[in-house]
Design a protein around this motif. Structure first.
Motif, PDB file in Angstrom:
ATOM      1  N   PHE A  12     -23.426  -4.394  -1.754  1.00 35.46           N
ATOM      2  CA  PHE A  12     -22.577  -5.047  -2.647  1.00 35.46           C
ATOM      3  C   PHE A  12     -23.275  -6.188  -3.165  1.00 35.46           C
ATOM      4  CE2 PHE A  12     -20.422  -3.121  -0.058  1.00 35.46           C
ATOM      5  CZ  PHE A  12     -19.261  -1.882  -0.899  1.00 35.46           C
ATOM      6  N   GLN A  13     -23.912  -6.373  -4.490  1.00 35.81           N
ATOM      7  CA  GLN A  13     -24.275  -7.442  -4.470  1.00 35.81           C
ATOM      8  C   GLN A  13     -22.826  -8.720  -5.469  1.00 35.81           C
ATOM      9  OE1 GLN A  13     -27.445  -8.684  -7.964  1.00 35.81           O
ATOM     10  NE2 GLN A  13     -27.520  -6.847  -7.797  1.00 35.81           N
ATOM     11  N   ASN A  14     -22.437  -7.654  -6.001  1.00 34.11           N
ATOM     12  CA  ASN A  14     -21.608  -8.701  -6.917  1.00 34.11           C
ATOM     13  C   ASN A  14     -20.336  -7.946  -7.070  1.00 34.11           C
ATOM     14  OD1 ASN A  14     -20.254 -10.689  -7.727  1.00 34.11           O
ATOM     15  ND2 ASN A  14     -21.366 -10.798 -10.659  1.00 34.11           N
ATOM     16  N   VAL A  15     -19.382  -7.850  -6.200  1.00 34.64           N
ATOM     17  CA  VAL A  15     -18.155  -6.969  -6.861  1.00 34.64           C
ATOM     18  C   VAL A  15     -16.744  -8.161  -6.531  1.00 34.64           C
ATOM     19  CG1 VAL A  15     -19.294  -4.938  -5.787  1.00 34.64           C
ATOM     20  CG2 VAL A  15     -17.665  -5.886  -4.241  1.00 34.64           C
ATOM     21  N   ASP A  16     -15.741  -7.440  -7.710  1.00 35.72           N
ATOM     22  CA  ASP A  16     -14.671  -8.758  -7.326  1.00 35.72           C
ATOM     23  C   ASP A  16     -13.213  -7.664  -7.286  1.00 35.72           C
ATOM     24  OD1 ASP A  16     -12.204 -10.317  -7.258  1.00 35.72           O
ATOM     25  OD2 ASP A  16     -13.072 -11.240  -8.962  1.00 35.72           O
ATOM     26  N   ILE A  17     -12.254  -7.440  -6.649  1.00 32.96           N
ATOM     27  CA  ILE A  17     -11.382  -6.042  -6.037  1.00 32.96           C
ATOM     28  C   ILE A  17     -10.488  -6.219  -5.957  1.00 32.96           C
ATOM     29  CG2 ILE A  17     -13.681  -4.061  -6.001  1.00 32.96           C
ATOM     30  CD1 ILE A  17     -13.109  -4.130  -2.845  1.00 32.96           C
ATOM     31  N   ASN A  18      -9.078  -5.471  -6.426  1.00 34.84           N
ATOM     32  CA  ASN A  18      -8.150  -5.803  -5.827  1.00 34.84           C
ATOM     33  C   ASN A  18      -7.341  -4.853  -5.027  1.00 34.84           C
ATOM     34  OD1 ASN A  18      -8.094  -8.137  -7.913  1.00 34.84           O
ATOM     35  ND2 ASN A  18      -7.716  -6.643  -9.441  1.00 34.84           N
ATOM     36  N   LEU A  19      -6.184  -5.240  -3.662  1.00 42.53           N
ATOM     37  CA  LEU A  19      -6.383  -4.355  -3.172  1.00 42.53           C
ATOM     38  C   LEU A  19      -5.056  -4.791  -2.888  1.00 42.53           C
ATOM     39  CD1 LEU A  19      -9.071  -5.273  -0.517  1.00 42.53           C
ATOM     40  CD2 LEU A  19      -8.284  -3.396  -2.046  1.00 42.53           C
ATOM     41  N   THR A  20      -4.367  -3.420  -2.451  1.00 43.87           N
ATOM     42  CA  THR A  20      -2.180  -2.981  -2.732  1.00 43.87           C
ATOM     43  C   THR A  20      -2.674  -3.079  -1.015  1.00 43.87           C
ATOM     44  OG1 THR A  20      -1.016  -1.960  -3.382  1.00 43.87           O
ATOM     45  CG2 THR A  20      -2.626  -0.708  -3.466  1.00 43.87           C
ATOM     46  N   GLU A  21      -1.238  -2.205  -0.825  1.00 46.56           N
ATOM     47  CA  GLU A  21      -0.894  -2.112   0.533  1.00 46.56           C
ATOM     48  C   GLU A  21      -1.180  -0.724   1.367  1.00 46.56           C
ATOM     49  OE1 GLU A  21       4.220  -2.787   0.782  1.00 46.56           O
ATOM     50  OE2 GLU A  21       3.723  -3.271  -1.008  1.00 46.56           O
ATOM     51  N   ARG A  22      -1.922   0.227   0.343  1.00 47.48           N
ATOM     52  CA  ARG A  22      -2.684   1.142   1.555  1.00 47.48           C
ATOM     53  C   ARG A  22      -3.760   1.869   0.127  1.00 47.48           C
ATOM     54  NH1 ARG A  22       0.064   7.313   1.078  1.00 47.48           N
ATOM     55  NH2 ARG A  22       0.089   6.945  -0.940  1.00 47.48           N
ATOM     56  N   ASN A  23      -4.529   1.892   0.422  1.00 49.48           N
ATOM     57  CA  ASN A  23      -6.289   1.928  -0.292  1.00 49.48           C
ATOM     58  C   ASN A  23      -7.183   2.985   0.479  1.00 49.48           C
ATOM     59  OD1 ASN A  23      -6.688  -0.772  -1.834  1.00 49.48           O
ATOM     60  ND2 ASN A  23      -5.695  -1.306   0.435  1.00 49.48           N
ATOM     61  N   PHE A  24      -7.656   3.950  -0.363  1.00 49.75           N
ATOM     62  CA  PHE A  24      -8.702   5.438  -0.386  1.00 49.75           C
ATOM     63  C   PHE A  24      -9.981   4.486  -0.633  1.00 49.75           C
ATOM     64  CE2 PHE A  24      -4.397   6.351  -0.144  1.00 49.75           C
ATOM     65  CZ  PHE A  24      -4.447   7.288   1.445  1.00 49.75           C
ATOM     66  N   ILE A  25     -10.538   4.257  -0.487  1.00 49.68           N
ATOM     67  CA  ILE A  25     -12.371   3.610  -0.473  1.00 49.68           C
ATOM     68  C   ILE A  25     -12.870   5.198  -0.428  1.00 49.68           C
ATOM     69  CG2 ILE A  25     -14.144   2.505  -0.032  1.00 49.68           C
ATOM     70  CD1 ILE A  25     -11.564   0.934   0.272  1.00 49.68           C
ATOM     71  N   ILE A  26     -13.764   5.491  -1.448  1.00 53.00           N
ATOM     72  CA  ILE A  26     -14.171   7.016  -1.893  1.00 53.00           C
ATOM     73  C   ILE A  26     -15.864   6.662  -2.471  1.00 53.00           C
ATOM     74  CG2 ILE A  26     -12.570   8.356  -1.688  1.00 53.00           C
ATOM     75  CD1 ILE A  26     -12.894   8.559  -3.947  1.00 53.00           C
ATOM     76  N   GLY A  27     -16.343   7.047  -1.599  1.00 52.99           N
ATOM     77  CA  GLY A  27     -17.884   6.868  -2.536  1.00 52.99           C
ATOM     78  C   GLY A  27     -18.873   7.964  -1.550  1.00 52.99           C
TER      79      GLY A  27
END
Lengths: 394, 212
Positions: A14-29
């Motif tokens: 990750f060169q430059n990321v800024d992400i918002n998270l919540t109580e339940r998060n699904f990370i996909i890719g």
């Protein structure tokens, strides 16, 4: 308290990321898009915060700064990890912790991490309460090796952040390693990445609590793996912890099985349940679907939500997944999904609302799975069957 | 021009891709859908909504028991089909379109051209047209009657189903190179009116976009 925002600069892919998270998060890719690396940035803060941890050891475990730094980085070689911690109900910002560091040394001088800046914002006081940087008069090369986060005298005003990260739970149980009793204790000094010490962790909990945990796990196992009953914990003559359960078959009483005879799926499920039940804050679940029947996987999103609702200490769950069954749950909101997308400048992390062609599919009534699985699939994967692998040449 | 393509299996999606590049160089496939097969007809209304955003090109086969208007009535629930939604419900399977290029099909799979049925001339009050005719499902006919005659062992191993399987073990793998590199759409169009109409629908979308 939950991690409401994660900002990374030059962290692995990750060169430059800024992400918002919540109580339940699904990370996909797709594969190798950096799902585990995203988790690792949070585990890094945990490694700094834990007892006998600290910045230098957290960097060393990862093979040094060179292994952490983003390969796509062009100019800057420093790394930044920054998080916001907020109240999960009111969204009120409680803390911001920011750590910026780089590599120093090399050649005959020991390679180490050097802090460029470390900042802590107190949301209640609405001010920065720590603001260290390499130019401060109080700092020298020695002090810049240690974060205030890892030092109990220095973090007095923000000990809450250290405790938060100490409680961060990461579990990715690899059944083969749990079964392999010869590896027992071999990874004790480092963080337990793959559940090698899973059984030992169970053994460290006091008996009454442990029994209560096992009662809950048994009630789930009864439905998911009906042929296994009465999962228990015990220590053998050598003091090595084991799991034991009754395997039901044609003999009236069935027979006992220990964890080396459990199926991969059973061990994964027990690990997954344990993590949820034992969690006290934020928990990272790496591909919980592995080894499990699709009907079991389908239940996960609701099951996790139910546990979060009924067990107040499970404040936040981050789940990385490739599973269609898991993502096909209609209760998953678009704000709960983060999509990792590879680019020449490193991996980008986007929300569904930021990816037009995914959003259009969801807006048309399809599930998150229908919209995201084709998006994250490798574009040319079908070509794999057109390859000439030249086996005849050997 | 951004489009979604929807096909039940890999072969269907490859066919759509070939048809698109036959009609225009400007197509950009946003995504290949669905993520999982089998549910296309139940989702027709959703694809219709999706096409409001970007055109959707969908290709599906009919089961023996269904007919196209029944499916459309059942799953469209009275909604009107968008002009950007190319919904192609093939009366026979898309394999018929491939075999409609009889010469190249026979040549590529090394089967006698006579093993592929000749197109039949159909006459209606308004027009007459050619269409491929198979005694039973075209894909089954292909793997049961045509491919077994192939001079190339590999194709037989890949495409002829074993025991109760519906398709050969490497069916898509064997079909894809033909679709991509050898299938002559112009020739196939002359033998299959349904393919001709499909091409026209795609061309219509292209011209709509060009006039925008």
């Amino acid at each position: 308290m939950i991690i409401s925002r994660l900002k990374l600069y030059n962290w692995k892919n990750f060169q430059n990321v800024d992400i918002n998270l919540t109580e339940r998060n699904f990370i996909i890719g797709s594969n190798a898009s950096g799902k585990s690396n995203l988790f690792d940035s949070l585990r890094f803060l945990r490694d700094i915060s834990k007892q006998a941890g600290g910045l230098q050891s957290a960097v060393e475990i990862r093979g040094g700064i060179k292994k952490i730094r983003c390969l796509a980085a062009r100019k800057r070689s420093d790394i930044l990890v920054e998080i916001d911690l907020s109240d999960e109900k009111s969204d009120e910002l409680l803390w911001t912790y920011s750590l910026n560091f780089m590599h120093t040394g090399g050649g005959v001088i020991k390679s180490e991490a050097k802090i460029l800046s470390e900042k802590v914002y107190d949301g209640k006081e609405k001010k920065w309460i720590t603001d260290r940087n390499e130019n401060s008069k109080e700092e020298d090369t020695e002090t810049l090796k240690y974060t205030h986060l890892e030092q109990v005298t220095a973090n007095k005003k923000f000990r809450e952040i250290q405790l938060f990260f100490q409680n961060l739970e990461y579990l990715n149980v690899v059944p083969q390693l749990v079964r392999e009793s010869s590896s027992y204790n071999s990874t004790k000094i480092y963080e337990d990445y793959f559940g090698r010490n899973f059984l030992e962790r169970i053994s460290l909990i006091n008996e009454k609590t442990r029994n209560a945990y096992f009662r809950r796990i048994n009630s789930v196992l009864k439905l998911a793996v009906p042929q296994l009953e009465e999962l228990q914990f015990h220590k053998d003559k050598m003091g090595v912890p084991h799991l034991e359960a009754k395997y039901i078959h044609w003999r009236a009483k069935g027979s006992k099985q220990s964890e080396d005879q459990f199926s991969d799926g059973t061990i994964r499920l027990i690990g997954f349940l344990w993590a949820l039940i034992d969690s006290n804050g934020t928990i990272l679940l790496e591909e919980p679907e592995i080894n499990l029947h699709s009907e079991i996987v389908k239940q996960f999103p609701e099951f996790i939500s139910k546990i979060q609702r009924s067990k107040k200490s499970v404040k936040q769950v981050l789940i990385s997944t490739h599973s269609y069954d898991l993502l096909n749950n209609k209760g998953i909101g678009t704000n709960e999904v983060l999509v990792l997308e590879n680019s020449a400048e490193g991996t980008n992390v986007k929300t569904i609302n930021e990816i037009e062609q995914i959003k259009a599919i969801i807006d048309s009534g399809f599930s998150i799975a229908d919209a995201t699985i084709p998006f994250t699939a490798p574009k040319e994967i079908h070509e794999v069957n057109q390859l000439n692998l030249n086996f005849s040449e050997q | 021009m951004n489009v979604y393509i929807v096909g039940e299996d890999q072969a269907a999606r490859e066919i759509i891709k070939r048809l698109l590049s036959f009609c225009s160089d400007d197509f950009n496939i946003l995504m290949e859908l669905p993520a999982r097969g089998g549910e296309i007809k139940k989702m027709l209304i959703n694809y219709n909504t999706l096409s409001l955003k970007f055109p959707v090109i969908l290709l599906m086969d009919l089961d023996d028991k269904d007919c196209a208007p029944v499916i459309i009535n059942q799953y469209f629930k009275g909604n009107i089909k968008n002009t950007q939604f190319i919904l192609n419900i093939a009366i026979d399977e898309v394999e018929a379109w491939l075999m409609a290029d009889r010469e190249n099909f026979a040549n590529y799979y090394r089967v006698p051209i006579t093993s592929i049925p000749e197109p039949k001339l159909y006459r209606t009050i308004k027009s007459s047209f050619y269409e491929m005719y198979f005694p039973y499902k075209s894909s089954l006919f292909m793997v049961k009657e045509i491919i077994p005659l192939s001079k190339i062992k590999e194709f037989k191993e890949q495409m002829i189903p074993s025991s109760n399987a519906k398709k050969g073990k490497e069916y898509n793998t064997a079909l894809t190179p033909f679709i991509k590199n050898h299938w002559n759409i112009k020739n196939a169009m002359n033998h299959s009116d349904s393919l001709y109409r499909m091409i026209n629908r795609i061309k219509k979308i292209v011209s709509q976009y060009q006039t925008l």
